[in-house]
Design a protein around this motif. Sequence first.
Motif, PDB file in Angstrom:
ATOM      1  N   LEU A 144       0.828  -1.211   0.000  1.00  0.00           N
ATOM      2  CA  LEU A 144       0.000   0.000   0.000  1.00  0.00           C
ATOM      3  C   LEU A 144       0.859   1.256   0.000  1.00  0.00           C
ATOM      4  O   LEU A 144       0.550   2.238  -0.688  1.00  0.00           O
ATOM      5  N   LEU A 145       1.965   1.229   0.756  1.00  0.00           N
ATOM      6  CA  LEU A 145       2.842   2.397   0.823  1.00  0.00           C
ATOM      7  C   LEU A 145       3.477   2.684  -0.537  1.00  0.00           C
ATOM      8  O   LEU A 145       3.543   3.849  -0.968  1.00  0.00           O
ATOM      9  N   ILE A 146       3.931   1.638  -1.211  1.00  0.00           N
ATOM     10  CA  ILE A 146       4.545   1.819  -2.543  1.00  0.00           C
ATOM     11  C   ILE A 146       3.532   2.398  -3.527  1.00  0.00           C
ATOM     12  O   ILE A 146       3.833   3.334  -4.272  1.00  0.00           O
ATOM     13  N   PHE A 147       2.317   1.852  -3.505  1.00  0.00           N
ATOM     14  CA  PHE A 147       1.275   2.376  -4.402  1.00  0.00           C
ATOM     15  C   PHE A 147       0.936   3.827  -4.058  1.00  0.00           C
ATOM     16  O   PHE A 147       0.731   4.654  -4.956  1.00  0.00           O
ATOM     17  N   MET A 148       0.875   4.144  -2.785  1.00  0.00           N
ATOM     18  CA  MET A 148       0.558   5.518  -2.375  1.00  0.00           C
ATOM     19  C   MET A 148       1.629   6.490  -2.859  1.00  0.00           C
ATOM     20  O   MET A 148       1.325   7.543  -3.436  1.00  0.00           O
ATOM     21  N   LEU A 149       2.893   6.139  -2.647  1.00  0.00           N
ATOM     22  CA  LEU A 149       3.989   7.020  -3.067  1.00  0.00           C
ATOM     23  C   LEU A 149       4.051   7.130  -4.592  1.00  0.00           C
ATOM     24  O   LEU A 149       4.352   8.203  -5.135  1.00  0.00           O
ATOM     25  N   ALA A 150       3.765   6.021  -5.273  1.00  0.00           N
ATOM     26  CA  ALA A 150       3.762   6.054  -6.743  1.00  0.00           C
ATOM     27  C   ALA A 150       2.703   7.024  -7.261  1.00  0.00           C
ATOM     28  O   ALA A 150       2.935   7.791  -8.207  1.00  0.00           O
ATOM     29  N   MET A 151       1.540   7.005  -6.624  1.00  0.00           N
ATOM     30  CA  MET A 151       0.461   7.916  -7.036  1.00  0.00           C
ATOM     31  C   MET A 151       0.819   9.371  -6.722  1.00  0.00           C
ATOM     32  O   MET A 151       0.487  10.287  -7.477  1.00  0.00           O
ATOM     33  N   ILE A 152       1.499   9.600  -5.604  1.00  0.00           N
ATOM     34  CA  ILE A 152       1.923  10.953  -5.257  1.00  0.00           C
ATOM     35  C   ILE A 152       2.905  11.478  -6.297  1.00  0.00           C
ATOM     36  O   ILE A 152       2.808  12.621  -6.760  1.00  0.00           O
ATOM     37  N   LEU A 153       3.863  10.636  -6.686  1.00  0.00           N
ATOM     38  CA  LEU A 153       4.869  11.054  -7.659  1.00  0.00           C
ATOM     39  C   LEU A 153       4.248  11.333  -9.036  1.00  0.00           C
ATOM     40  O   LEU A 153       4.753  12.161  -9.789  1.00  0.00           O
ATOM     41  N   ARG A 154       3.155  10.641  -9.341  1.00  0.00           N
ATOM     42  CA  ARG A 154       2.467  10.870 -10.612  1.00  0.00           C
ATOM     43  C   ARG A 154       1.420  11.979 -10.508  1.00  0.00           C
ATOM     44  O   ARG A 154       0.679  12.224 -11.469  1.00  0.00           O
ATOM     45  N   ASP A 155       1.351  12.588  -9.335  1.00  0.00           N
ATOM     46  CA  ASP A 155       0.418  13.685  -9.086  1.00  0.00           C
ATOM     47  C   ASP A 155      -1.041  13.234  -9.206  1.00  0.00           C
ATOM     48  O   ASP A 155      -1.928  14.026  -9.558  1.00  0.00           O
ATOM     49  N   ARG A 156      -1.270  11.969  -8.893  1.00  0.00           N
ATOM     50  CA  ARG A 156      -2.643  11.440  -8.879  1.00  0.00           C
ATOM     51  C   ARG A 156      -3.079  11.364  -7.415  1.00  0.00           C
ATOM     52  O   ARG A 156      -3.105  10.314  -6.788  1.00  0.00           O
ATOM     53  N   LEU A 157      -3.405  12.519  -6.887  1.00  0.00           N
ATOM     54  CA  LEU A 157      -3.588  12.679  -5.449  1.00  0.00           C
ATOM     55  C   LEU A 157      -4.836  11.977  -4.928  1.00  0.00           C
ATOM     56  O   LEU A 157      -4.867  11.554  -3.769  1.00  0.00           O
ATOM     57  N   THR A 158      -5.872  11.861  -5.738  1.00  0.00           N
ATOM     58  CA  THR A 158      -7.088  11.184  -5.279  1.00  0.00           C
ATOM     59  C   THR A 158      -6.801   9.711  -4.986  1.00  0.00           C
ATOM     60  O   THR A 158      -7.203   9.170  -3.955  1.00  0.00           O
ATOM     61  N   ARG A 159      -6.083   9.077  -5.911  1.00  0.00           N
ATOM     62  CA  ARG A 159      -5.715   7.670  -5.686  1.00  0.00           C
ATOM     63  C   ARG A 159      -4.731   7.542  -4.524  1.00  0.00           C
ATOM     64  O   ARG A 159      -4.802   6.586  -3.744  1.00  0.00           O
ATOM     65  N   ALA A 160      -3.809   8.483  -4.437  1.00  0.00           N
ATOM     66  CA  ALA A 160      -2.850   8.463  -3.331  1.00  0.00           C
ATOM     67  C   ALA A 160      -3.583   8.556  -1.996  1.00  0.00           C
ATOM     68  O   ALA A 160      -3.247   7.842  -1.029  1.00  0.00           O
ATOM     69  N   PHE A 161      -4.586   9.412  -1.938  1.00  0.00           N
ATOM     70  CA  PHE A 161      -5.385   9.550  -0.719  1.00  0.00           C
ATOM     71  C   PHE A 161      -6.107   8.245  -0.396  1.00  0.00           C
ATOM     72  O   PHE A 161      -6.204   7.839   0.772  1.00  0.00           O
ATOM     73  N   ALA A 162      -6.603   7.569  -1.431  1.00  0.00           N
ATOM     74  CA  ALA A 162      -7.310   6.297  -1.230  1.00  0.00           C
ATOM     75  C   ALA A 162      -6.369   5.243  -0.643  1.00  0.00           C
ATOM     76  O   ALA A 162      -6.721   4.532   0.310  1.00  0.00           O
ATOM     77  N   TYR A 163      -5.152   5.155  -1.217  1.00  0.00           N
ATOM     78  CA  TYR A 163      -4.174   4.201  -0.670  1.00  0.00           C
ATOM     79  C   TYR A 163      -3.756   4.594   0.748  1.00  0.00           C
ATOM     80  O   TYR A 163      -3.554   3.729   1.613  1.00  0.00           O
ATOM     81  N   GLY A 164      -3.617   5.887   0.988  1.00  0.00           N
ATOM     82  CA  GLY A 164      -3.282   6.351   2.334  1.00  0.00           C
ATOM     83  C   GLY A 164      -4.366   6.008   3.329  1.00  0.00           C
ATOM     84  O   GLY A 164      -4.078   5.645   4.485  1.00  0.00           O
ATOM     85  N   THR A 165      -5.621   6.099   2.895  1.00  0.00           N
ATOM     86  CA  THR A 165      -6.745   5.721   3.764  1.00  0.00           C
ATOM     87  C   THR A 165      -6.698   4.239   4.101  1.00  0.00           C
ATOM     88  O   THR A 165      -6.901   3.830   5.250  1.00  0.00           O
ATOM     89  N   LEU A 166      -6.419   3.420   3.077  1.00  0.00           N
ATOM     90  CA  LEU A 166      -6.298   1.973   3.312  1.00  0.00           C
ATOM     91  C   LEU A 166      -5.137   1.671   4.265  1.00  0.00           C
ATOM     92  O   LEU A 166      -5.233   0.781   5.119  1.00  0.00           O
ATOM     93  N   LEU A 167      -4.050   2.425   4.111  1.00  0.00           N
ATOM     94  CA  LEU A 167      -2.883   2.246   4.979  1.00  0.00           C
ATOM     95  C   LEU A 167      -3.249   2.563   6.429  1.00  0.00           C
ATOM     96  O   LEU A 167      -2.885   1.824   7.357  1.00  0.00           O
ATOM     97  N   THR A 168      -3.983   3.647   6.605  1.00  0.00           N
ATOM     98  CA  THR A 168      -4.420   4.033   7.952  1.00  0.00           C
ATOM     99  C   THR A 168      -5.360   2.996   8.537  1.00  0.00           C
ATOM    100  O   THR A 168      -5.250   2.634   9.727  1.00  0.00           O
ATOM    101  N   MET A 169      -6.269   2.489   7.708  1.00  0.00           N
ATOM    102  CA  MET A 169      -7.210   1.464   8.177  1.00  0.00           C
ATOM    103  C   MET A 169      -6.474   0.189   8.584  1.00  0.00           C
ATOM    104  O   MET A 169      -6.857  -0.474   9.551  1.00  0.00           O
ATOM    105  N   LEU A 170      -5.404  -0.129   7.850  1.00  0.00           N
ATOM    106  CA  LEU A 170      -4.603  -1.308   8.201  1.00  0.00           C
ATOM    107  C   LEU A 170      -3.987  -1.145   9.584  1.00  0.00           C
ATOM    108  O   LEU A 170      -4.029  -2.067  10.415  1.00  0.00           O
ATOM    109  N   LEU A 171      -3.429   0.052   9.852  1.00  0.00           N
ATOM    110  CA  LEU A 171      -2.809   0.301  11.148  1.00  0.00           C
ATOM    111  C   LEU A 171      -3.852   0.313  12.270  1.00  0.00           C
ATOM    112  O   LEU A 171      -3.611  -0.210  13.364  1.00  0.00           O
ATOM    113  N   VAL A 172      -5.004   0.909  11.982  1.00  0.00           N
ATOM    114  CA  VAL A 172      -6.067   0.936  12.989  1.00  0.00           C
ATOM    115  C   VAL A 172      -6.538  -0.485  13.296  1.00  0.00           C
ATOM    116  O   VAL A 172      -6.763  -0.846  14.462  1.00  0.00           O
TER     117      VAL A 172
END
Length: 755
Positions: free
Chosen positions: A459-487
């Motif tokens: 999830l972290l790799i996908f999130m960072l990849a989306m950030i680097l491609r400036d696809r922030l909506t998808r990056a936010f989605a992966y970040g949300t999943l990452l947070t849910m995993l930790l929770v």
Amino acid sequence: MNGNWYIAAFAVVCSALSVMFDAILFFLAFIIWLFILFKKKRLGKFPITLSLVVYLTFLLYIPPIDSLKPDTDRSDVTFSGKIIRYPVKTETMLQFDFKDDDTKDTMRVMLFNLDRQNPTIATIQSGASCQIHGDLNIPESSSNPGQFDYQAYLASNGIHYEIVINSIEDISCHGSDRLNVLYTMRENIKEYIYSKFSEETGAWILALVLGDDSLISKDITELFQRWSLSHLLAISGLHIGLVVGLLYFFTVKLQLLTIEKAQYLMMIFLPIYAFLAGGAPSVLRASSMVLLVLFLRKVKRKLMITDVISIVFIMLIIFDKYIIYHIGFQFSFLVTFAIILSKKWLLSSDSLLFQMLKLSFISQLVILPIQMIYFYNFNPLSILLNVFVVPYFTFFVIPLMFLLLLISPISFLHVFMDKLFSFVHEIFLRLLQGVDTNLFYPWWNGQFPTSYIVIYYTLLIFMLAMILRDRLTRAFAYGTLLTMLLVSLMLRPYLSPYGSVTMLDIGQGDAIVIELPFRKGVFIVDAGAAISFESMEATNRNYTRVIKPFLQFQGIYEINAIIISHEDTDHAGSVKYIVDDYRVNTIMISEYYQLEEELIHKQTQGEILRVKAGQVVEIKGKMFNILAPGVDNKGSNENSLVFSISLGGRDWLFTGDIDKETEKDIIKTFPDLSVDVLKVAHHGSNTSTDPMFISAIKPNYALISVGKNNRYGHPTRDVLETLLKEQALVLRTDQAGAIIYRYSENDGTFYQFKP
């Protein structure tokens, strides 16, 4: 392979993880990743084949740390071999690593009560050929969940044995190797720093210039660890960059050397400095990367920075196959690689503050699983704190440490700068301690399962990849999943239908932790402490080494009740430390317990509940049936609090250190007492466990908390024979380590921590 060396490095990482966790999951993840790259035509058949070869090669090359040598402990043995690392000499202890000529095994040699005046010490040097007479021991392993495993730690350094010697006269050495010159130089520099600077400033110079943080107080190192700032106490790439910058300034800028000659000087000096700085993995990484870049320039070759770090990563593991287990190695490469890959995003903002925030965010996220695996917690606020603390060290503390060393021959100047640093740094440390006191709210995760590691980094790799491609909506989605995993990781105990009873192995004492299903309640029955033979007072050793690590390992941060059977140190000595660090809602004691004023003062957030025989106390839905004491028996052991409780479909009886007379009173007062599991009284002493008592309650299981090879002879033969006669299964902490009962609503199973 130009531009693809990271594939080989990732293959090595997957090999290491497969070995560390003994899991095929990482191999499957690696195969899936290669398949995706192949389908997207980003890799051809040759790189994929080479990556698989690399994976299999390092799978065989990297050693598992749980493989022990078959030999047992031996006394009075003489060994011949060489010292392979510079000896560590303190005021009272001598320690060094020694390679035996016959077996080729590396052993850790230990001598306590060292006489520093003995001339033999001068002969104990790196590379010296020695004869050593002592006792050969297998290092002590962990006997409790969450406890630091010294045996595994030494094994991760390629050491499987200890040699304990009684006197410096048991060592005979001669000679040394060429590295001893550098070791001696390092020691001389340390002595110079001791003599020139104040104790506080000298400690920080040693830590940040020579990589020796032994003089920084334990409180400060623990403070930095709690806030994920430990990387600032270790020499890193920043230090190497500073050294390279200083060399460049004093040679090229001052026109003392040409650029080409300055580069040759760096190639000579950097390995020397890496050695003088203690050879920490972060130093080896940074200096090796600089050396490789300089070498490539000399041969007129150019590689991408990802190739450089990947090659250095692989080379360091080839050079030392155990380095992969070093936490500093893991942190250093993970953070550096993440920063390299995120460089475009980090520099996309013109604001230095936002750049620092992004840098801290990336650095903390990429090491978060390792942080949790080693320390069982993560403090989200550490991301923000790093934004302010890292620049303070980067632009003030670290450069000043090097500057102080350079100007040390100028007495008046270095004295002034010493006082200035002490003044400013004291203010900084007080501010940091204030933040720690008021804002330390960590996430206690407990264990971090292997499957979570794979999912997290995916999830972290996908999130960072989306950030680097400036696809922030998808990056936010992966970040949300990452947070849910930790929770979900934090919520696991509250969703689990299983509870547990764990009798911890604290030696000659009692400490039992009860966890109800769905984490509805946590109870501790006794929390003993060891006694210092010098002061004859309780120490925090059991608490810091066993009890607290276990609570952290389980993700426990609140305790609903501590039940203290009686006042003896081996049952109550660690309670004050628990109350200091955790919220304790209730402390339950008998009417006749002599409560310390210190504990009354500390237990301000919860109640102190006094109980007596015949009472039934309900806490978090569990009924504690109090069976003793009913009267004052005029003795600490005799007045032990005795209670029964039902857990996992079995009736448990906790007995403290009661004597035989109290046992007889209990079965007389409660003739229908039913017991499935008995906590044997007084560690198996023959003052308890009367045959009449055991015959009356007929326990199926008998748990004995007792120290290994204790001087009391516990448990006694009489007690064991009594229990055997009644066909009770005896489980002992001196043999099994921690004893764990994992249960659901109506049933459960006993486990031994040591197989």
